[in-house]
Enzyme design. Structure first.
Site, PDB file in Angstrom:
ATOM      1  CE  LYS A  83      -3.687   2.136   2.816  1.00 62.28           C
ATOM      2  NZ  LYS A  83      -4.579   1.918   3.976  1.00 62.28           N
ATOM      3  CB  SER A 158      -7.460   4.023   3.148  1.00 60.95           C
ATOM      4  OG  SER A 158      -6.744   3.257   4.099  1.00 60.95           O
ATOM      5  CB  SER A 182      -8.285   1.098   5.747  1.00 63.00           C
ATOM      6  OG  SER A 182      -8.855   2.364   5.917  1.00 63.00           O
TER       7      SER A 182
END
Length: 436
Positions: A83, A158, A182
């Site tokens: 990420k 996210s 997330s």
């Protein structure tokens, strides 16, 4: 080994380890195959902020040498994505925003370093919502990340790119973070497995100031792959004073533990949450499976702490993001409008208000922990809705709001606050063919 004979991007990490050991394929062949799939499919998904083709192939060649030399690590030659909230040496960490001008990272984040030491081959960095703030798979830098199950649909956030990459077959292992859902939310929308570990199980460096809520965890298409990844990442680190001192458990070895006789609480709404009927029905059938097929003792409950969560959750989420208010003067028109609205909602909170609400939060967490003393597990929906158009904050059949996506994810943030582990487990599909 069907995935090795078909699209290599869908092979599991467990399958790849076994295939390498038998000499059926090699890390370079796998890296090339995954990269070819990304090249072909990612333009429709947009799951990456950076694709690290040359670096991945070089790392795969090194993995081959270690395998031939009998020095293979636990993740040797396994493709992994990271990420874009984590530093990867040689690349800037964009955080999905134009308001930062990050330098090129000089070193890997500690978790990335652990993955590399285990032999993982990093394929690229995945997209996220701006500053990792929302449950919507878009940001001003990379634009929209599309759900692989429907172009233009929200992939969750996210860790949007990680969830989309897992579902689209861009390799087996994907690194996410979770401060209010997330990891679990994109796993729900994209139909993969995601785990927010117990707080402190995996080091989070630099330590988050999200009041002991944000965790690092695995996202994958199988539980076994996630367990293998967690074993690699877990364990204490001196730069995170909140990490658990105990070493990681043998997660993979314990996957076949019997559920017979386990006491499971099932709450379809935590006593307050709105849930779309189709989602509720699918989750209820899944809960029944634990009783009928796995012989657990399942009881439906309405926890008294559930209705206490919304006001607390929204207060801390808006005040947490208000810390970026200094950026508004120069960057407001280039930031996500829903993030700006959330920031403005928390800008005028006084310190005494924060401390008083934190006292309420700690009492709320104590209620959750007391409740869970009586149960082995708690089953709830992960998210109240299936994937909806990504440009919206809420589905069209829900009331509109400038920023409050928490309304359809009331099952997530309580366990960030309480620090308990929580997983998103695929359990069915809607009539429209979207994951739950």
């Amino acid at each position: 080994m069907s995935n090795l004979q078909g699209d290599i991007g869908y092979a599991t990490a467990i399958e790849l380890r076994q295939a390498y050991a038998r000499g059926e394929t090699s890390p370079v062949e796998v890296a090339k195959g995954v990269l070819a799939r990304i090249e072909a499919v990612n333009p429709e998904v947009n799951a990456f902020s950076v694709i690290m083709r040359e670096e991945a192939l070089a790392a795969a060649k090194q993995s081959e040498q270690r395998i031939r030399g009998g020095e293979a690590g636990a993740l040797e030659g396994i493709p992994v994505t990271i990420k874009d909230a984590y530093d990867v040496a040689g690349h800037a960490t964009s955080m999905g925003t134009l308001a930062l001008k990050p330098p090129v990272a000089a070193a890997d984040n500690v978790v990335v370093e652990r993955l590399r030491k285990a032999g993982a081959v990093i394929i690229g960095k995945t997209t996220m919502s701006e500053f990792a703030w929302s449950g919507l798979s878009r940001n001003p830098v990379t634009g929209v990340t599309h759900n692989p199950w429907g172009h233009g649909l929200n992939a969750g956030a996210s860790s949007a790119g990680a969830g989309a990459a897992a579902a689209a077959g861009f390799g087996p292992l994907h690194l996410g973070s979770d401060g209010a859902g997330s990891i679990r939310m994109p796993s729900h929308f994209c139909g993969v497995f995601g785990l927010k570990p117990s707080y402190g199980r995996v080091p989070f460096i630099p330590v988050s100031n999200n009041d002991y809520a944000t965790c690092t965890g695995p996202m994958a298409r199988t539980v076994a792959d996630a367990a293998l990844m967690l074993e690699t990442m877990a364990g204490p680190h001196f730069l995170d004073h909140t990490t658990c001192e105990s070493p990681p458990d043998a997660y993979v070895a314990k996957l076949k533990t019997s559920m017979k006789g386990k006491r499971i609480a099932f709450s379809p709404d935590l006593g307050h949450a709105r849930v779309d009927g189709e989602i509720a029905d699918i989750v209820r059938r899944a809960a029944q499976t634990f009783a009928e097929a796995l012989q657990a003792e399942v009881e439906e409950v309405r926890p008294d702490w559930g209705p206490l969560g919304p006001e607390i959750g929204r207060f801390f989420w808006s005040t947490y993001w208000a810390r970026h208010a200094r950026l508004l003067a120069d960057w407001e028109d280039q930031m996500s409008s829903d993030l700006v609205a959330c920031m403005r909602a928390g800008m005028d909170v006084k310190a005494i208000d924060y401390l008083n609400m934190r006292e309420r939060k700690l009492a709320y967490v104590a209620k959750i922990s007391t409740f869970l003393q009586n149960w082995d597990y708690l089953i709830t929906p992960v998210v109240s809705v299936a994937a909806f158009p990504v440009e919206r904050v809420r589905p069209q059949h829900w009331p509109e709001h400038a920023w409050d996506w928490l309304s359809w994810s009331e099952f997530l943030y309580p366990f960030n606050m309480s620090t308990h582990p929580a997983a998103s487990i695929p359990c069915g599909m809607t009539a429209a063919g979207l994951p739950v």
